[in-house]
Design a protein around this motif. Structure first.
Motif, PDB file in Angstrom:
ATOM      1  N   LYS A   1       0.814  -1.217   0.000  1.00 53.24           N
ATOM      2  CA  LYS A   1       0.000   0.000   0.000  1.00 53.24           C
ATOM      3  C   LYS A   1       0.845   1.264   0.000  1.00 53.24           C
ATOM      4  O   LYS A   1       0.448   2.292  -0.548  1.00 53.24           O
ATOM      5  CB  LYS A   1      -0.949  -0.002   1.203  1.00 53.24           C
ATOM      6  CG  LYS A   1      -2.095  -1.002   1.069  1.00 53.24           C
ATOM      7  CD  LYS A   1      -3.048  -0.911   2.247  1.00 53.24           C
ATOM      8  CE  LYS A   1      -4.210  -1.892   2.083  1.00 53.24           C
ATOM      9  NZ  LYS A   1      -5.161  -1.832   3.225  1.00 53.24           N
ATOM     10  N   TRP A   2       2.028   1.189   0.640  1.00 53.16           N
ATOM     11  CA  TRP A   2       2.895   2.368   0.680  1.00 53.16           C
ATOM     12  C   TRP A   2       3.391   2.756  -0.706  1.00 53.16           C
ATOM     13  O   TRP A   2       3.781   3.904  -0.946  1.00 53.16           O
ATOM     14  CB  TRP A   2       4.102   2.105   1.590  1.00 53.16           C
ATOM     15  CG  TRP A   2       4.983   0.988   1.112  1.00 53.16           C
ATOM     16  CD1 TRP A   2       4.846  -0.331   1.376  1.00 53.16           C
ATOM     17  CD2 TRP A   2       6.122   1.113   0.269  1.00 53.16           C
ATOM     18  NE1 TRP A   2       5.834  -1.065   0.759  1.00 53.16           N
ATOM     19  CE2 TRP A   2       6.634  -0.206   0.078  1.00 53.16           C
ATOM     20  CE3 TRP A   2       6.766   2.184  -0.341  1.00 53.16           C
ATOM     21  CZ2 TRP A   2       7.755  -0.455  -0.706  1.00 53.16           C
ATOM     22  CZ3 TRP A   2       7.883   1.939  -1.113  1.00 53.16           C
ATOM     23  CH2 TRP A   2       8.371   0.628  -1.290  1.00 53.16           C
ATOM     24  N   LEU A   3       3.341   1.790  -1.666  1.00 59.67           N
ATOM     25  CA  LEU A   3       3.803   2.066  -3.023  1.00 59.67           C
ATOM     26  C   LEU A   3       2.763   2.808  -3.855  1.00 59.67           C
ATOM     27  O   LEU A   3       3.113   3.541  -4.777  1.00 59.67           O
ATOM     28  CB  LEU A   3       4.130   0.749  -3.729  1.00 59.67           C
ATOM     29  CG  LEU A   3       5.599   0.352  -3.909  1.00 59.67           C
ATOM     30  CD1 LEU A   3       5.680  -0.964  -4.638  1.00 59.67           C
ATOM     31  CD2 LEU A   3       6.365   1.426  -4.655  1.00 59.67           C
ATOM     32  N   HIS A   4       1.506   2.614  -3.528  1.00 54.12           N
ATOM     33  CA  HIS A   4       0.433   3.124  -4.380  1.00 54.12           C
ATOM     34  C   HIS A   4       0.489   4.628  -4.622  1.00 54.12           C
ATOM     35  O   HIS A   4       0.265   5.082  -5.744  1.00 54.12           O
ATOM     36  CB  HIS A   4      -0.930   2.716  -3.805  1.00 54.12           C
ATOM     37  CG  HIS A   4      -1.177   1.237  -3.866  1.00 54.12           C
ATOM     38  ND1 HIS A   4      -2.197   0.607  -3.183  1.00 54.12           N
ATOM     39  CD2 HIS A   4      -0.525   0.248  -4.517  1.00 54.12           C
ATOM     40  CE1 HIS A   4      -2.168  -0.683  -3.424  1.00 54.12           C
ATOM     41  NE2 HIS A   4      -1.158  -0.932  -4.219  1.00 54.12           N
ATOM     42  N   PRO A   5       0.767   5.461  -3.606  1.00 50.27           N
ATOM     43  CA  PRO A   5       0.818   6.908  -3.892  1.00 50.27           C
ATOM     44  C   PRO A   5       1.861   7.274  -4.937  1.00 50.27           C
ATOM     45  O   PRO A   5       1.675   8.243  -5.685  1.00 50.27           O
ATOM     46  CB  PRO A   5       1.163   7.527  -2.528  1.00 50.27           C
ATOM     47  CG  PRO A   5       0.719   6.515  -1.528  1.00 50.27           C
ATOM     48  CD  PRO A   5       0.958   5.184  -2.181  1.00 50.27           C
ATOM     49  N   TYR A   6       2.940   6.488  -5.008  1.00 52.63           N
ATOM     50  CA  TYR A   6       4.019   6.820  -5.935  1.00 52.63           C
ATOM     51  C   TYR A   6       3.776   6.269  -7.325  1.00 52.63           C
ATOM     52  O   TYR A   6       4.639   6.385  -8.204  1.00 52.63           O
ATOM     53  CB  TYR A   6       5.354   6.337  -5.369  1.00 52.63           C
ATOM     54  CG  TYR A   6       5.637   6.962  -4.025  1.00 52.63           C
ATOM     55  CD1 TYR A   6       5.917   8.323  -3.912  1.00 52.63           C
ATOM     56  CD2 TYR A   6       5.545   6.219  -2.858  1.00 52.63           C
ATOM     57  CE1 TYR A   6       6.129   8.915  -2.684  1.00 52.63           C
ATOM     58  CE2 TYR A   6       5.760   6.810  -1.620  1.00 52.63           C
ATOM     59  CZ  TYR A   6       6.050   8.150  -1.541  1.00 52.63           C
ATOM     60  OH  TYR A   6       6.255   8.741  -0.327  1.00 52.63           O
ATOM     61  N   ALA A   7       2.610   5.670  -7.531  1.00 53.45           N
ATOM     62  CA  ALA A   7       2.198   5.344  -8.889  1.00 53.45           C
ATOM     63  C   ALA A   7       1.893   6.627  -9.648  1.00 53.45           C
ATOM     64  O   ALA A   7       1.918   6.648 -10.882  1.00 53.45           O
ATOM     65  CB  ALA A   7       0.979   4.437  -8.867  1.00 53.45           C
ATOM     66  N   LYS A   8       1.616   7.695  -8.914  1.00 54.17           N
ATOM     67  CA  LYS A   8       1.404   9.007  -9.524  1.00 54.17           C
ATOM     68  C   LYS A   8       2.762   9.654  -9.762  1.00 54.17           C
ATOM     69  O   LYS A   8       3.555   9.841  -8.835  1.00 54.17           O
ATOM     70  CB  LYS A   8       0.553   9.891  -8.606  1.00 54.17           C
ATOM     71  CG  LYS A   8      -0.841   9.351  -8.353  1.00 54.17           C
ATOM     72  CD  LYS A   8      -1.613  10.273  -7.433  1.00 54.17           C
ATOM     73  CE  LYS A   8      -3.032   9.746  -7.181  1.00 54.17           C
ATOM     74  NZ  LYS A   8      -3.783  10.613  -6.248  1.00 54.17           N
ATOM     75  N   THR A   9       3.024   9.975 -11.005  1.00 52.35           N
ATOM     76  CA  THR A   9       4.340  10.513 -11.366  1.00 52.35           C
ATOM     77  C   THR A   9       4.638  11.831 -10.653  1.00 52.35           C
ATOM     78  O   THR A   9       5.783  12.108 -10.317  1.00 52.35           O
ATOM     79  CB  THR A   9       4.434  10.713 -12.883  1.00 52.35           C
ATOM     80  OG1 THR A   9       3.310  11.494 -13.334  1.00 52.35           O
ATOM     81  CG2 THR A   9       4.428   9.384 -13.613  1.00 52.35           C
ATOM     82  N   GLU A  10       3.617  12.623 -10.414  1.00 47.00           N
ATOM     83  CA  GLU A  10       3.828  13.911  -9.753  1.00 47.00           C
ATOM     84  C   GLU A  10       4.371  13.712  -8.336  1.00 47.00           C
ATOM     85  O   GLU A  10       5.291  14.421  -7.903  1.00 47.00           O
ATOM     86  CB  GLU A  10       2.525  14.711  -9.716  1.00 47.00           C
ATOM     87  CG  GLU A  10       2.687  16.104  -9.117  1.00 47.00           C
ATOM     88  CD  GLU A  10       1.408  16.907  -9.157  1.00 47.00           C
ATOM     89  OE1 GLU A  10       1.436  18.078  -8.725  1.00 47.00           O
ATOM     90  OE2 GLU A  10       0.379  16.378  -9.629  1.00 47.00           O
TER      91      GLU A  10
ATOM     92  N   TRP B   1       0.523  19.498 -14.665  1.00 48.46           N
ATOM     93  CA  TRP B   1       1.438  19.756 -13.550  1.00 48.46           C
ATOM     94  C   TRP B   1       2.862  19.957 -14.036  1.00 48.46           C
ATOM     95  O   TRP B   1       3.620  20.730 -13.437  1.00 48.46           O
ATOM     96  CB  TRP B   1       1.378  18.631 -12.516  1.00 48.46           C
ATOM     97  CG  TRP B   1       2.024  17.335 -12.917  1.00 48.46           C
ATOM     98  CD1 TRP B   1       1.436  16.256 -13.487  1.00 48.46           C
ATOM     99  CD2 TRP B   1       3.410  16.986 -12.761  1.00 48.46           C
ATOM    100  NE1 TRP B   1       2.347  15.247 -13.701  1.00 48.46           N
ATOM    101  CE2 TRP B   1       3.561  15.663 -13.239  1.00 48.46           C
ATOM    102  CE3 TRP B   1       4.518  17.630 -12.238  1.00 48.46           C
ATOM    103  CZ2 TRP B   1       4.793  15.015 -13.250  1.00 48.46           C
ATOM    104  CZ3 TRP B   1       5.741  16.974 -12.228  1.00 48.46           C
ATOM    105  CH2 TRP B   1       5.869  15.693 -12.722  1.00 48.46           C
ATOM    106  N   VAL B   2       3.235  19.287 -15.150  1.00 45.60           N
ATOM    107  CA  VAL B   2       4.573  19.465 -15.715  1.00 45.60           C
ATOM    108  C   VAL B   2       4.710  20.858 -16.307  1.00 45.60           C
ATOM    109  O   VAL B   2       5.741  21.531 -16.108  1.00 45.60           O
ATOM    110  CB  VAL B   2       4.863  18.396 -16.790  1.00 45.60           C
ATOM    111  CG1 VAL B   2       6.195  18.669 -17.486  1.00 45.60           C
ATOM    112  CG2 VAL B   2       4.868  17.012 -16.169  1.00 45.60           C
ATOM    113  N   GLN B   3       3.679  21.304 -16.991  1.00 45.05           N
ATOM    114  CA  GLN B   3       3.717  22.636 -17.588  1.00 45.05           C
ATOM    115  C   GLN B   3       3.808  23.703 -16.510  1.00 45.05           C
ATOM    116  O   GLN B   3       4.528  24.695 -16.639  1.00 45.05           O
ATOM    117  CB  GLN B   3       2.485  22.840 -18.470  1.00 45.05           C
ATOM    118  CG  GLN B   3       2.463  21.908 -19.677  1.00 45.05           C
ATOM    119  CD  GLN B   3       1.180  21.977 -20.457  1.00 45.05           C
ATOM    120  OE1 GLN B   3       0.303  22.810 -20.176  1.00 45.05           O
ATOM    121  NE2 GLN B   3       1.022  21.104 -21.446  1.00 45.05           N
ATOM    122  N   LYS B   4       3.095  23.509 -15.384  1.00 45.82           N
ATOM    123  CA  LYS B   4       3.190  24.448 -14.268  1.00 45.82           C
ATOM    124  C   LYS B   4       4.583  24.437 -13.662  1.00 45.82           C
ATOM    125  O   LYS B   4       5.125  25.480 -13.297  1.00 45.82           O
ATOM    126  CB  LYS B   4       2.142  24.108 -13.204  1.00 45.82           C
ATOM    127  CG  LYS B   4       0.700  24.379 -13.639  1.00 45.82           C
ATOM    128  CD  LYS B   4      -0.259  24.003 -12.530  1.00 45.82           C
ATOM    129  CE  LYS B   4      -1.714  24.242 -12.950  1.00 45.82           C
ATOM    130  NZ  LYS B   4      -2.679  23.824 -11.878  1.00 45.82           N
TER     131      LYS B   4
END
Length: 244
Positions: free
Chosen positions: A3-12, A237-240
């Protein structure tokens, strides 16, 4: 469990985590490497058999050990990407591979420089040297396979499979000096109960090992950030982030 890995599935979130960790890895890496190299090259005692020529071990040994550790880390990222379909893990494979290839090349180059005065030749098809060379080819294969696909998702899957196949080479490298009759010396610092190396040489060697490990982590995180920016360049988010 994961479960600790799931947030880092988001590249941001992975990008932000790398940004936070980088200073904590980069500065200690530089400090430790400078300290270890100066201590080892200038102040540590010379080897009683090999003399000052053995001082190259402060470069060769850490790079050889971490060439395998870095590959293992890349393979773990590849497994996560293939099994759990986490895109940032696929990007991590692409980010780690070039750093691992550089470290492996340094290990081979420094080993050749050490072998010349000790063995009388720059290269010999020794079991340890040959398997380490294969490791370099595996890194280069992962890089080439990833770059050969226009569809990076497919490229990451192919590169991940190759990375996992290459894991079989790691125990071969490690145990090659025990399994075959080889010119390469056996383990010195991995015998934690009684390392066969003088403490005056062991400490700077361990400092160089830790410093190089932190440098590899730093380079890999920077490469991961670059890979994320390339793959996600059309995301808001990359453009920002670029505008900032």
């Amino acid at each position: 469990m994961w479960k600790w890995l799931h947030p880092y599935a988001k590249t941001e979130q992975t990008f932000d985590l790398c940004s936070k960790l980088l200073p904590w890895f980069a500065w200690p890496a530089g400090l430790l490497l400078v300290t270890g190299c100066v201590w080892g090259l200038a102040f540590a005692p010379a080897d009683y058999q090999q003399g000052d020529a053995a001082r190259i071990m402060y470069i060769h040994v850490p790079s050889a050990i971490l060439s395998m550790s870095t590959y293992a880390l890349m393979a773990i990222a590849a497994l996560i990407g293939l099994v759990w379909q986490i895109r940032t893990a696929d990007m991590a494979v692409a980010a780690i591979a070039p750093t691992g290839a550089i470290v492996t090349f340094i290990a081979l180059l420094s080993g050749a420089a050490w072998g010349k005065p000790m063995w009388g030749t720059w290269w010999i098809w020794d079991a340890r040297l040959t398997s380490e060379l294969i490791l370099l080819f595996m890194y280069l294969g992962v890089i080439a396979l990833y770059q050969s696909f226009d569809d990076k998702q497919q490229g990451a899957k192919a590169a991940g499979i190759l990375a996992l196949v290459g894991v079989i080479n790691l125990p071969i490298i490690h145990y090659s000096v025990e399994w075959w009759n080889t010119l390469h010396q056996g383990a010195s610092i991995s015998k934690f109960d009684k390392p066969s190396i003088d403490p005056g040489m062991l400490w700077p060697l361990m400092i160089c090992l830790l410093g190089l490990a932190l440098l590899i982590a730093t380079m890999s995180m920077m490469a991961l950030q670059n890979e994320i920016l390339r793959r996600e360049k059309h995301r808001p988010w990359v453009q920002k982030w670029v505008e900032k």
